[in-house]
Design a protein around this motif. Structure first.
Motif, mmCIF file in Angstrom:
data_model
loop_
_atom_site.group_PDB
_atom_site.id
_atom_site.type_symbol
_atom_site.label_atom_id
_atom_site.label_comp_id
_atom_site.label_asym_id
_atom_site.label_seq_id
_atom_site.Cartn_x
_atom_site.Cartn_y
_atom_site.Cartn_z
ATOM 1 N N GLY A 161 -3.601 1.196 5.088
ATOM 2 C CA GLY A 161 -3.305 2.613 4.959
ATOM 3 C C GLY A 161 -2.832 3.178 6.281
ATOM 4 O O GLY A 161 -3.004 2.540 7.317
ATOM 5 N N CYS A 185 -6.453 7.572 7.981
ATOM 6 C CA CYS A 185 -6.762 7.758 6.568
ATOM 7 C C CYS A 185 -8.214 7.432 6.265
ATOM 8 O O CYS A 185 -8.670 7.574 5.150
ATOM 9 N N ASN A 239 -5.448 6.556 1.717
ATOM 10 C CA ASN A 239 -4.452 7.526 2.174
ATOM 11 C C ASN A 239 -5.089 8.907 2.247
ATOM 12 O O ASN A 239 -6.142 9.156 1.660
ATOM 13 N N ALA A 266 2.295 6.071 -4.434
ATOM 14 C CA ALA A 266 1.998 6.155 -3.000
ATOM 15 C C ALA A 266 1.823 4.765 -2.406
ATOM 16 O O ALA A 266 2.281 4.484 -1.292
ATOM 17 N N THR A 267 1.143 3.897 -3.132
ATOM 18 C CA THR A 267 0.924 2.541 -2.636
ATOM 19 C C THR A 267 2.262 1.833 -2.461
ATOM 20 O O THR A 267 2.534 1.221 -1.430
ATOM 21 N N TYR A 313 4.115 3.111 0.518
ATOM 22 C CA TYR A 313 3.555 2.666 1.794
ATOM 23 C C TYR A 313 3.932 1.203 2.042
ATOM 24 O O TYR A 313 4.384 0.839 3.137
ATOM 25 N N GLY A 337 4.307 5.924 6.661
ATOM 26 C CA GLY A 337 3.103 5.366 7.241
ATOM 27 C C GLY A 337 3.311 4.575 8.506
ATOM 28 O O GLY A 337 4.311 4.519 9.121
#
Lengths: 258, 337, 306
Positions: A37, A41, A221, A248-249, A252, A258
């Motif tokens: 992450g 985070c 996150n 989101a994963t 990233y 990130g």
């Protein structure tokens, strides 16, 4: 020797500030779980709650449960010192004790907890250094200061020191971030070997590393700046890296932020 | 490796950004007996220190008050000192004057000199000389006060005579420089000069510490604009170091006010019937030298109480001065946060 | 620091080459710069004068006293100011005994207080302790002596014995030990504490076995510097520790000679044997204090933290 970890509805605080919110996950024994992450985070914070190291920071406290084979680490009767003997930890920067020789560094955990039997200590030192793939490099200079080793060797010394107290779980907080690529590779190989004996949780900034060493990956996150961190998704490393459930994963991992 | 004389406190400091230094008051302590015992002993020591200082203040007050109540003269404004008898009369005005004037003279010399020496050590000295120079100045602080005084009286003092003769001869019409018939080695002026060298090390040490903390970009920024070294010091080093210099000067002042033996050895005492004089070429007694000189006289509570009352005033003076130093240091910390 | 110096010199030089048209202006600035350089150098030389002068004077006037064996083995018992002979053994012994006892009492309290402030202290009480240490740092030695006098003699009604002197010296030594130990403990990287906690080592054992050994040489340095300071202190001796010419080692009864009081005793004598003794005692005291001071600094080099 290895135990399973269950985290249930864990909230983590620094004083009044809620740093991490609502983490629930399971870590299987004899597996490697990677926490990934963006910075800040809360992944290191979560890691530090697994052996109650979070509490050594003033104002650090948690709500929720962390179970080690059904035993609540945060039960009132539980001694944090005992927890830390059961759940070992390796830190970001190698931190051998500067006043101690290589041998004493490895034996430190046992010695400081009252083990005096020299023969047993010698055995443990040898076994742990072998376990950390360091024995052949240092066996002729066990009485030299640990600080004289290279960075990668120092980090393996710290791993030897951590496994010498025979913990059930080994936590690693970005153990390779201060090391060169060759030393990193040596540590990664070591993690692969150690997982036959220990449950391992590793925080890493390096996604290739997470993909290489872990069986399971957890992505953390922030909801938004100033909001607490949270666990976005956890699952098999293969799946997280190839077909994550959350957008989101995917963003990233594919390097979109990130 | 820094020395202890700078009196730095952990509590005031910021946590190191690189994670050095412990988390103050972390909660790693547990309920096991070892932790309780050790933590308890540590806390008890802290408590001991608090009690100690409280007791110092309290005892001085308790023993001074009865004498002060019996005092027939005004304690603050009288220059008399007859602490015994049926009608004791004593006041601190003369002591205060001698204490303050010697300290002021010391500061006038020691502050510029100390800052210049600190600049020498941090900016001008060749690298091989920088560390030894710092040690030499620190060793000056290690010379025992009594040795300083004895040396000043028997050896160095005579060389001040021409200076005094010149100043008294040329500016004698000003009361401040009036010749009072004292040999130069035992006047307030010379005691102030000796004090200057005794407090020089602490001023240098603290100035040095802050000058070393001037961020390199500030200095390089000035140099990159084509400033000479001196201009760089004036624009980058001195403004940054000012609070440190002030607090160093205050700590030095605290030392000068309380300095005992050297002053006691040097200063000629005055005849009680001598007329009041503002001259720095006069003799006199400071709080500390008066107390030390009369230690043999502590035979009745009344007398002892008078000296303790004088000691109390000295304690309060140094307390105020040191507190100012502390406030200045802390304010700088608050700004650099 | 040295790199900055280089940058400075190079930039001045470079300017001289590339901007010759600013020569007039620069030369005024250069003169000022040069003047400042001279001022700083002379300041340092001036600051060195008293130290060198004192050392040379005491060596010349007291050196021959220290050359005799008697100086180190005999006391002044039965010797008057008029007569030569005898030694300073009683005073050296007294100074060393009082210094050692002072350290013995101050070190545990000082180190534990520093441990409290650095490892445990938070909140108001810690601030109060730190504040009180600050006050104690500023207490003049004469005030410390008066306090012990008010406590020991006036309140308890005890005699003026050497132990009372050490109590006053403890008051002066504690703050220096607290501050220097505090600084050293703060330099111990927190990572070492965490590494120890993570091995399941309790906090107190972490402090005793990891933190203190890492900071050890620095703490010793602070102790030696503090000791050097109190051994040269005279004011408490004048108030609480009258001089005696004979050997003494009992802290709780009778008098005890020390080097500072030996100097004080004879400092107003004009007779040569007494003057020689004063200088001899001064040189001996300076030697002891400087040796402790330099030894402390030397040990500081072996620090595991910096």
């Amino acid at each position: 020797m290895a135990k399973r970890i269950d985290v249930k509805d864990l909230d983590i605080f620094y004083g009044d500030f809620k740093a991490v919110e609502g983490v629930s996950m399971t870590v299987e024994p004899r597996s490697v779980t990677a926490f990934i992450g963006p910075s800040g985070c809360g992944k290191s914070t979560v890691l530090r709650t697994l052996n109650r190291m979070h509490e050594v920071i003033p104002g650090g406290r948690v709500d929720g449960k962390v179970l080690l084979d059904d035993q609540d680490l945060y039960a009132r009767t539980m001694d944090p010192v005992d927890v830390r003997r059961t759940v070992g930890m390796v830190f970001q920067r190698p931190n051998p004790f500067p006043t101690m020789s290589i041998k004493d560094n490895v034996a430190a955990g046992l010695k400081l907890n009252g083990v005096k039997n020299k023969k047993r200590l010698d055995e443990v030192v040898e076994k742990s250094l072998k376990g950390a793939n360091l024995w052949n490099e240092v066996k002729d200079r066990l009485d030299k200061p640990g600080a004289g080793l290279s960075g990668g060797q120092q980090q393996r010394l710290c791993i030897a020191r951590a496994i010498a107290v025979e913990p059930q779980v080994l936590l690693m907080d970005e153990p390779c971030s201060a090391l060169d690529p060759i030393s990193t590779l040596a540590i990664e190989d070591l993690i692969n070997e150690l997982k036959s004996q220990f449950t391992i949780v590793i925080v890493t900034h390096n996604m290739q590393q997470a993909a290489r060493v872990s069986d399971q990956t957890a992505f953390f996150n922030l909801k938004a700046t100033g909001q607490p961190g949270r666990l976005v998704e956890v699952g098999d490393t293969q799946k997280i890296f190839s077909n994550p459930d959350e957008q989101a994963t995917e963003d990233y991992i594919s390097g979109r932020f990130g | 490796m820094s020395t202890s004389i700078t009196g730095h406190s952990a509590i005031d400091d910021l946590p190191d950004p690189e994670g050095h230094g412990p988390h103050e008051g972390d909660r790693a302590s547990t309920s096991r007996w070892g932790d309780r015992l050790f933590g308890g002993a540590a806390k008890a020591s802290g408590l001991f220190v608090v009690l100690l200082v409280t007791l110092v203040g309290l005892f001085l007050i308790v023993q001074a008050v009865p004498s002060l109540l019996n005092n027939e003269a005004n304690f603050l404004t009288s220059t008399e000192w007859v602490p015994s008898g049926a009608e004791p009369r004593f006041g601190i005005a003369a002591l205060l004057w001698a204490t303050v004037i010697t300290s002021v003279i010391a500061m006038l010399i020691a502050v510029p000199l100390g800052v210049a020496v600190a600049l020498f050590i941090t900016e001008y000295a060749p690298s091989w000389l920088s560390k030894p120079a710092a040690v030499i100045i620190d060793l000056l602080a290690a010379v025992p006060s009594i040795v300083f005084g004895f040396w000043g009286l028997t050896i160095a003092g005579q060389y001040f005579q021409p200076v005094q003769d010149f100043l008294a001869g040329t500016f004698g019409f000003i009361p401040f420089f009036k010749d009072s018939g004292f040999s130069a080695k035992s006047t307030l002026a010379f005691a102030g000069i000796i004090l200057a060298f005794m407090i020089l090390p602490i001023i240098t040490a603290i100035s040095r510490e802050v000058f070393n903390q001037v961020p390199t970009p500030h200095k390089e920024g000035a140099l990159a604009l084509g400033a000479t070294k001196w201009e760089m010091i004036r624009t980058a080093v001195l403004p940054f170091g000012k609070p440190g210099v002030i607090s160093g000067a205050m700590l030095g002042l605290g030392r000068a006010l309380g300095e005992t033996l050297a002053v006691m050895i040097l200063l000629s005492t005055l005849n009680p019937s001598a007329p009041w004089s503002f001259s720095i070429f006069n003799g006199g007694e400071t709080f500390a030298s008066k107390i030390a000189l009369n230690a043999g006289e502590f035979d009745s509570p009344q007398k002892t109480g008078a000296y303790i009352a004088a000691g109390l005033v000295l304690f309060i003076l140094t307390f105020i001065v040191n507190s100012i130093a502390r406030v200045v240091i802390n304010r700088r910390k608050a700004f650099s946060e | 620091m040295s790199t900055v110096t280089h940058v400075g010199e190079e930039s001045t030089r470079a300017k001289a080459v590339t901007l010759p048209d600013m020569g007039g202006k620069s030369s005024g600035r250069a003169i000022k710069d040069q003047a400042a350089r001279i001022v700083m150098w002379s300041a340092f030389v001036i600051a060195c004068v008293p130290l060198v002068w004192i050392l040379v004077s005491t060596l010349l006037k007291g050196g021959h006293m220290l050359a005799s064996v008697d100086w180190w083995t005999l006391s002044q018992n039965g010797i008057t100011a008029r007569r030569e002979g005898g030694g300073a053994a009683h005073a050296i012994q007294g100074t060393l005994i009082q210094g050692a006892v002072t350290a013995l009492m101050s070190v545990p309290i000082g180190v534990l207080t520093a441990i409290y402030l650095v490892e445990y202290g938070r909140g108001r009480f810690a601030k109060a302790v730190s504040f009180m240490v600050d006050i104690l740092t500023g207490v003049p030695s004469i005030v410390a002596a008066l306090f012990i006098y008010a406590l020991w003699v006036t309140t308890f009604g005890f005699q003026r014995v050497p132990f009372a002197v050490t109590l006053a010296l403890v008051l002066l030594m504690i703050p220096t030990i607290v501050r220097s130990t505090e600084e050293m403990l703060k330099l111990v990287p927190n990572e070492l504490r965490e590494a120890s906690y993570a091995l399941g080592v309790p906090k107190w054992k972490t402090i005793v076995s990891i933190v203190l050994p890492t900071a050890f040489s620095g703490i010793v340095t602070g102790v030696l510097l503090g000791l050097a300071r109190v051994m040269g202190e005279t004011a408490p001796l004048i108030i609480l520790g009258p001089y005696t010419k004979s050997m003494a080692s009992n802290l709780f009864d009778g008098l005890m000679g020390t080097l500072p009081t030996m100097i004080n005793q004879d400092r107003t004598e004009a007779l040569q044997p007494a003057v020689d003794r004063v200088w001899g005692a001064a040189l001996t005291l300076i030697l002891i204090v400087f040796v402790l001071n330099l030894l402390g600094r030397f040990l500081g080099r072996f620090s595991k933290v910096s």
